[in-house]
Scaffold this active site. Structure first.
Site, PDB file in Angstrom:
ATOM      1  N   PRO A 126       0.796  -1.229   0.000  1.00 28.36           N
ATOM      2  CA  PRO A 126       0.000   0.000   0.000  1.00 28.36           C
ATOM      3  C   PRO A 126       0.829   1.280   0.000  1.00 28.36           C
ATOM      4  O   PRO A 126       1.889   1.347   0.630  1.00 28.36           O
ATOM      5  CB  PRO A 126      -0.802  -0.107   1.303  1.00 28.36           C
ATOM      6  CG  PRO A 126      -0.039  -1.057   2.159  1.00 28.36           C
ATOM      7  CD  PRO A 126       0.603  -2.028   1.222  1.00 28.36           C
ATOM      8  N   ASN A 127       0.298   2.250  -0.716  1.00 27.88           N
ATOM      9  CA  ASN A 127       0.845   3.610  -0.813  1.00 27.88           C
ATOM     10  C   ASN A 127       2.118   3.723  -1.647  1.00 27.88           C
ATOM     11  O   ASN A 127       2.621   4.818  -1.865  1.00 27.88           O
ATOM     12  CB  ASN A 127       1.086   4.223   0.588  1.00 27.88           C
ATOM     13  CG  ASN A 127      -0.216   4.364   1.356  1.00 27.88           C
ATOM     14  OD1 ASN A 127      -1.154   4.978   0.859  1.00 27.88           O
ATOM     15  ND2 ASN A 127      -0.292   3.786   2.532  1.00 27.88           N
ATOM     16  N   ARG A 167       4.987  11.173  -2.315  1.00 31.52           N
ATOM     17  CA  ARG A 167       4.721  10.831  -0.923  1.00 31.52           C
ATOM     18  C   ARG A 167       5.984  10.972  -0.062  1.00 31.52           C
ATOM     19  O   ARG A 167       7.009  10.354  -0.367  1.00 31.52           O
ATOM     20  CB  ARG A 167       4.291   9.363  -0.930  1.00 31.52           C
ATOM     21  CG  ARG A 167       4.191   8.733   0.394  1.00 31.52           C
ATOM     22  CD  ARG A 167       4.066   7.215   0.264  1.00 31.52           C
ATOM     23  NE  ARG A 167       3.918   6.676   1.589  1.00 31.52           N
ATOM     24  CZ  ARG A 167       4.249   5.449   1.938  1.00 31.52           C
ATOM     25  NH1 ARG A 167       4.707   4.592   1.049  1.00 31.52           N
ATOM     26  NH2 ARG A 167       4.111   5.064   3.172  1.00 31.52           N
ATOM     27  N   TYR A 214      11.303   8.923   1.296  1.00 30.92           N
ATOM     28  CA  TYR A 214      11.357   7.922   0.214  1.00 30.92           C
ATOM     29  C   TYR A 214      12.029   8.420  -1.063  1.00 30.92           C
ATOM     30  O   TYR A 214      12.219   7.641  -1.997  1.00 30.92           O
ATOM     31  CB  TYR A 214       9.932   7.442  -0.116  1.00 30.92           C
ATOM     32  CG  TYR A 214       9.253   6.793   1.068  1.00 30.92           C
ATOM     33  CD1 TYR A 214       9.746   5.605   1.605  1.00 30.92           C
ATOM     34  CD2 TYR A 214       8.133   7.367   1.662  1.00 30.92           C
ATOM     35  CE1 TYR A 214       9.138   5.008   2.709  1.00 30.92           C
ATOM     36  CE2 TYR A 214       7.508   6.771   2.756  1.00 30.92           C
ATOM     37  CZ  TYR A 214       8.023   5.603   3.276  1.00 30.92           C
ATOM     38  OH  TYR A 214       7.431   5.010   4.359  1.00 30.92           O
ATOM     39  N   ASN A 225       7.682  -5.801  -0.833  1.00 26.81           N
ATOM     40  CA  ASN A 225       7.693  -4.640   0.044  1.00 26.81           C
ATOM     41  C   ASN A 225       6.250  -4.493   0.535  1.00 26.81           C
ATOM     42  O   ASN A 225       5.405  -3.952  -0.173  1.00 26.81           O
ATOM     43  CB  ASN A 225       8.131  -3.379  -0.703  1.00 26.81           C
ATOM     44  CG  ASN A 225       8.159  -2.168   0.229  1.00 26.81           C
ATOM     45  OD1 ASN A 225       7.639  -2.222   1.345  1.00 26.81           O
ATOM     46  ND2 ASN A 225       8.754  -1.085  -0.234  1.00 26.81           N
ATOM     47  N   ALA A 265       3.091  -0.592   4.868  1.00 25.29           N
ATOM     48  CA  ALA A 265       2.658  -0.561   6.274  1.00 25.29           C
ATOM     49  C   ALA A 265       2.158  -1.919   6.755  1.00 25.29           C
ATOM     50  O   ALA A 265       2.177  -2.194   7.960  1.00 25.29           O
ATOM     51  CB  ALA A 265       1.570   0.497   6.449  1.00 25.29           C
ATOM     52  N   GLU A 311      12.311  -9.702   1.768  1.00 21.36           N
ATOM     53  CA  GLU A 311      11.582  -8.503   2.211  1.00 21.36           C
ATOM     54  C   GLU A 311      12.402  -7.268   1.825  1.00 21.36           C
ATOM     55  O   GLU A 311      13.616  -7.238   2.029  1.00 21.36           O
ATOM     56  CB  GLU A 311      11.405  -8.558   3.733  1.00 21.36           C
ATOM     57  CG  GLU A 311      10.692  -7.353   4.314  1.00 21.36           C
ATOM     58  CD  GLU A 311      10.596  -7.425   5.848  1.00 21.36           C
ATOM     59  OE1 GLU A 311      10.960  -8.468   6.435  1.00 21.36           O
ATOM     60  OE2 GLU A 311      10.175  -6.426   6.445  1.00 21.36           O
ATOM     61  N   HIS A 326      12.536  -2.873   1.748  1.00 20.68           N
ATOM     62  CA  HIS A 326      12.031  -1.540   2.099  1.00 20.68           C
ATOM     63  C   HIS A 326      12.943  -0.488   1.504  1.00 20.68           C
ATOM     64  O   HIS A 326      14.173  -0.641   1.520  1.00 20.68           O
ATOM     65  CB  HIS A 326      11.954  -1.348   3.617  1.00 20.68           C
ATOM     66  CG  HIS A 326      11.052  -2.325   4.276  1.00 20.68           C
ATOM     67  ND1 HIS A 326       9.682  -2.192   4.232  1.00 20.68           N
ATOM     68  CD2 HIS A 326      11.311  -3.476   4.944  1.00 20.68           C
ATOM     69  CE1 HIS A 326       9.141  -3.224   4.861  1.00 20.68           C
ATOM     70  NE2 HIS A 326      10.107  -4.018   5.295  1.00 20.68           N
ATOM     71  N   ARG A 386      13.498   4.533  12.077  1.00 22.20           N
ATOM     72  CA  ARG A 386      12.318   5.396  12.055  1.00 22.20           C
ATOM     73  C   ARG A 386      11.497   5.211  13.344  1.00 22.20           C
ATOM     74  O   ARG A 386      12.053   4.863  14.375  1.00 22.20           O
ATOM     75  CB  ARG A 386      11.521   5.098  10.779  1.00 22.20           C
ATOM     76  CG  ARG A 386      12.351   5.350   9.502  1.00 22.20           C
ATOM     77  CD  ARG A 386      11.560   5.070   8.253  1.00 22.20           C
ATOM     78  NE  ARG A 386      10.398   5.938   8.166  1.00 22.20           N
ATOM     79  CZ  ARG A 386       9.389   5.747   7.314  1.00 22.20           C
ATOM     80  NH1 ARG A 386       9.430   4.728   6.468  1.00 22.20           N
ATOM     81  NH2 ARG A 386       8.359   6.568   7.302  1.00 22.20           N
ATOM     82  N   ARG A 435       7.786   0.760  13.474  1.00 27.00           N
ATOM     83  CA  ARG A 435       8.249   0.203  12.185  1.00 27.00           C
ATOM     84  C   ARG A 435       9.342  -0.855  12.366  1.00 27.00           C
ATOM     85  O   ARG A 435       9.712  -1.553  11.425  1.00 27.00           O
ATOM     86  CB  ARG A 435       8.750   1.320  11.272  1.00 27.00           C
ATOM     87  CG  ARG A 435       7.640   2.222  10.784  1.00 27.00           C
ATOM     88  CD  ARG A 435       8.124   3.211   9.741  1.00 27.00           C
ATOM     89  NE  ARG A 435       7.283   4.384   9.732  1.00 27.00           N
ATOM     90  CZ  ARG A 435       6.142   4.498   9.036  1.00 27.00           C
ATOM     91  NH1 ARG A 435       5.742   3.531   8.249  1.00 27.00           N
ATOM     92  NH2 ARG A 435       5.421   5.589   9.115  1.00 27.00           N
TER      93      ARG A 435
HETATM   94  C1  DQA Z   1       8.206   1.017   3.589  1.00 28.21           C
HETATM   95  C2  DQA Z   1       8.358   1.228   5.094  1.00 28.21           C
HETATM   96  C3  DQA Z   1       7.026   1.078   5.811  1.00 28.21           C
HETATM   97  O1  DQA Z   1       7.181   1.308   7.202  1.00 28.21           O
HETATM   98  C4  DQA Z   1       6.019   2.086   5.270  1.00 28.21           C
HETATM   99  O2  DQA Z   1       4.768   1.894   5.871  1.00 28.21           O
HETATM  100  C5  DQA Z   1       5.934   2.062   3.786  1.00 28.21           C
HETATM  101  C6  DQA Z   1       7.155   1.933   3.002  1.00 28.21           C
HETATM  102  C7  DQA Z   1       9.527   1.274   2.832  1.00 28.21           C
HETATM  103  O3  DQA Z   1       9.643   0.831   1.696  1.00 28.21           O
HETATM  104  O4  DQA Z   1      10.427   1.927   3.368  1.00 28.21           O
HETATM  105  O5  DQA Z   1       4.858   2.234   3.214  1.00 28.21           O
HETATM  106  O6  DQA Z   1       7.826  -0.333   3.356  1.00 28.21           O
END
Ligand code: DQA
Length: 144
Positions: free
Chosen positions: A9-10, A17, A22, A73, A76, A97, A99, A106, A110
């Site tokens: 998501p996102n 964003r 990021y 990835n 959240a 995994e 990120h 952070r 997280r």
């Molecule tokens: C993320 C880190 C997560 O904590 C966050 O919610 C994201 C992006 C990253 O790629 O750094 O949406 O997965």
């Protein structure tokens, strides 16, 4: 050598964003880079993004038949989703995994990941390069 990349998501909002966290690279650029690196490595890679937990579970189930290594990835959902963890456990395939940010630098919430302890490994904090590093790792996993 089949690799499936899931963006959670996102991540479709990358580039707009929280640029200070990021960076200004958008998802399309990340996907182009993933495909270019995959071609160099001889990987057949497919990519999908979803903002929905159940849809990600469905993707994991569906792609498990085809994939050699799954790169995810979970956004959240990393920190909340037992459903995604259980889906990953249900497919007997290696998981990496990823990120963009360093999740351990952070907010404290997280630092908890429902994926890390069931993944082969974790790449976190290298922006776009977290994905290319994961692809390199996928080749080593497949080649044993
Ligand atoms: C993320 C880190 C997560 O904590 C966050 O919610 C994201 C992006 C990253 O790629 O750094 O949406 O997965």
């Amino acid at each position: 050598m089949n690799v499936f990349v899931i963006h959670g998501p996102n991540l479709n909002m990358l580039g707009k964003r929280e640029v200070s966290v990021y960076g200004d690279v958008d998802l399309e650029t990340i996907n182009t880079t993933i495909m270019a690196r995959s071609e160099e490595l001889g990987l057949v890679t497919r990519i999908e993004q979803s903002n929905h937990e159940g849809a990600i579970v469905d993707l994991i189930h569906r792609e498990s038949k085809w994939v050699d290594v799954l790169i995810i990835n979970p956004g959240a959902y990393t920190h909340t989703s037992i459903a995604i963890r259980d889906a990953l456990l249900s497919i007997d395939k290696p998981v990496i995994e990823v990120h963009l940010s360093n999740i351990f630098k952070r907010e404290s919430f997280r630092s908890n990941s429902y994926v890390s302890d069931i993944a082969v490994g974790l790449v976190s904090g290298f922006g776009l390069h977290s994905y290319t590093m994961a692809l390199d790792a996928a080749v080593s996993i497949i080649k044993g």
